[in-house]
Motif scaffolding. Structure first.
Motif, PDB file in Angstrom:
ATOM      1  N   ASN A  40       1.219  -0.638   0.436  1.00 30.47           N
ATOM      2  CA  ASN A  40      -0.142   0.117  -0.219  1.00 30.47           C
ATOM      3  C   ASN A  40       1.253   1.058  -0.595  1.00 30.47           C
ATOM      4  O   ASN A  40       1.818   1.621   0.805  1.00 30.47           O
ATOM      5  CB  ASN A  40      -1.475   0.335   1.560  1.00 30.47           C
ATOM      6  CG  ASN A  40      -1.971   1.246   0.955  1.00 30.47           C
ATOM      7  OD1 ASN A  40      -1.457   2.027   0.993  1.00 30.47           O
ATOM      8  ND2 ASN A  40      -3.343   0.794   1.039  1.00 30.47           N
ATOM      9  N   LYS A  41       0.263   2.161  -0.844  1.00 28.34           N
ATOM     10  CA  LYS A  41       1.064   3.349  -1.046  1.00 28.34           C
ATOM     11  C   LYS A  41       1.182   4.494   0.318  1.00 28.34           C
ATOM     12  O   LYS A  41       2.006   4.869   0.596  1.00 28.34           O
ATOM     13  CB  LYS A  41       1.345   4.367  -2.267  1.00 28.34           C
ATOM     14  CG  LYS A  41      -0.182   4.905  -2.394  1.00 28.34           C
ATOM     15  CD  LYS A  41      -0.350   5.861  -3.425  1.00 28.34           C
ATOM     16  CE  LYS A  41      -2.216   6.210  -3.545  1.00 28.34           C
ATOM     17  NZ  LYS A  41      -2.085   6.928  -4.349  1.00 28.34           N
ATOM     18  N   ASN A  42       0.349   3.973   1.202  1.00 26.89           N
ATOM     19  CA  ASN A  42       0.323   5.196   2.055  1.00 26.89           C
ATOM     20  C   ASN A  42       0.714   4.367   3.305  1.00 26.89           C
ATOM     21  O   ASN A  42       0.837   5.099   4.365  1.00 26.89           O
ATOM     22  CB  ASN A  42      -1.303   5.171   2.211  1.00 26.89           C
ATOM     23  CG  ASN A  42      -2.034   6.074   1.232  1.00 26.89           C
ATOM     24  OD1 ASN A  42      -1.228   6.933   0.955  1.00 26.89           O
ATOM     25  ND2 ASN A  42      -2.393   5.319   0.620  1.00 26.89           N
ATOM     26  N   ILE A  43       1.456   2.827   3.358  1.00 25.57           N
ATOM     27  CA  ILE A  43       1.959   2.990   4.923  1.00 25.57           C
ATOM     28  C   ILE A  43       2.806   1.730   4.265  1.00 25.57           C
ATOM     29  O   ILE A  43       3.297   1.451   3.312  1.00 25.57           O
ATOM     30  CB  ILE A  43       0.748   1.651   6.045  1.00 25.57           C
ATOM     31  CG1 ILE A  43       0.756   0.373   4.580  1.00 25.57           C
ATOM     32  CG2 ILE A  43       0.026   1.727   6.068  1.00 25.57           C
ATOM     33  CD1 ILE A  43      -0.232  -0.469   5.441  1.00 25.57           C
ATOM     34  N   LEU A  44       4.086   1.684   5.557  1.00 26.37           N
ATOM     35  CA  LEU A  44       5.185   1.039   5.444  1.00 26.37           C
ATOM     36  C   LEU A  44       4.727  -0.287   5.126  1.00 26.37           C
ATOM     37  O   LEU A  44       3.784  -0.980   5.699  1.00 26.37           O
ATOM     38  CB  LEU A  44       6.203   1.416   6.783  1.00 26.37           C
ATOM     39  CG  LEU A  44       7.587   0.420   6.692  1.00 26.37           C
ATOM     40  CD1 LEU A  44       8.300   1.184   5.827  1.00 26.37           C
ATOM     41  CD2 LEU A  44       7.366  -0.815   8.517  1.00 26.37           C
ATOM     42  N   SER A  45       5.807  -1.296   3.933  1.00 28.93           N
ATOM     43  CA  SER A  45       4.726  -2.379   3.033  1.00 28.93           C
ATOM     44  C   SER A  45       5.912  -3.323   3.054  1.00 28.93           C
ATOM     45  O   SER A  45       6.903  -2.557   3.441  1.00 28.93           O
ATOM     46  CB  SER A  45       4.329  -2.198   1.879  1.00 28.93           C
ATOM     47  OG  SER A  45       3.009  -0.782   1.806  1.00 28.93           O
ATOM     48  N   LEU A  46       5.246  -4.164   3.766  1.00 31.00           N
ATOM     49  CA  LEU A  46       6.600  -5.907   3.554  1.00 31.00           C
ATOM     50  C   LEU A  46       6.821  -5.646   1.285  1.00 31.00           C
ATOM     51  O   LEU A  46       5.838  -5.967   1.128  1.00 31.00           O
ATOM     52  CB  LEU A  46       5.083  -6.596   4.032  1.00 31.00           C
ATOM     53  CG  LEU A  46       6.639  -8.297   3.709  1.00 31.00           C
ATOM     54  CD1 LEU A  46       7.937  -8.511   4.619  1.00 31.00           C
ATOM     55  CD2 LEU A  46       5.247  -9.771   4.134  1.00 31.00           C
ATOM     56  N   ILE A  47       7.984  -6.238   1.558  1.00 32.63           N
ATOM     57  CA  ILE A  47       8.096  -6.533   0.174  1.00 32.63           C
ATOM     58  C   ILE A  47       8.423  -7.912   0.113  1.00 32.63           C
ATOM     59  O   ILE A  47       8.493  -8.090  -0.942  1.00 32.63           O
ATOM     60  CB  ILE A  47       9.755  -5.560  -0.220  1.00 32.63           C
ATOM     61  CG1 ILE A  47       9.413  -3.657   0.388  1.00 32.63           C
ATOM     62  CG2 ILE A  47      10.085  -5.755  -1.044  1.00 32.63           C
ATOM     63  CD1 ILE A  47      11.057  -3.638   0.290  1.00 32.63           C
ATOM     64  N   GLY A  48       9.252  -8.434   0.927  1.00 35.22           N
ATOM     65  CA  GLY A  48       9.676  -9.995   0.775  1.00 35.22           C
ATOM     66  C   GLY A  48       9.878 -10.378   2.057  1.00 35.22           C
ATOM     67  O   GLY A  48       9.952  -9.675   3.357  1.00 35.22           O
TER      68      GLY A  48
END
Length: 133
Positions: A75-83
């Motif tokens: 999600n562009k609005n939160i810190l997100s998991l990449i892998g």
């Protein structure tokens, strides 16, 4: 691909760099990942892992965090998991790297430097978008 999550990423393609944060059970490092999500070259990421003296409960907390982040997705609005790297211990979560640090510290520092106007800065505040690389 910006929306893609790599559920397993080869640990040998990740280089841990500087420690940037520490919590009760884990540590966060600035890191570099090669060929992440099909991108050429190096991607700067935040690498979250457990401390060296972690208990089984600590390991479970990181696993629970992984499951939650995986459910939320990108999600562009939160810190997100990449892998993630889960095949060998310690487990790594690869997250968006926030160039200006964590949001709480950024907002507190901004508030300290702008004590004359405690209300919304009405267009005078720097964009938070610039904090994400």
């Amino acid at each position: 691909m910006p929306g893609e999550i790599v559920l397993e990423f080869p640990k040998e393609y990740v280089r841990q760099k500087d420690l940037i944060g520490e919590g009760t059970f884990g540590r966060v490092f600035k890191a570099e990942a090669w060929e992440l999500c099909g991108r050429d070259g190096v991607t700067v990421v935040a690498l979250k892992t457990i401390k060296d003296n972690a208990t089984e409960d600590d390991k479970q907390k990181l696993t629970d965090e992984f499951e939650l982040l995986k459910t939320i997705g990108r999600n562009k609005n939160i810190l997100s998991l990449i892998g993630c790297c889960t095949k060998t211990e310690p487990m790594y979560l690869l997250l968006d790297y926030m160039a200006l640090g964590n949001l709480q510290k950024y907002l507190r520092d901004f508030r300290k430097s702008h004590t004359d106007n405690y209300a919304n800065a009405e267009g005078k505040s720097p964009s938070l978008v610039a904090a994400i690389l």
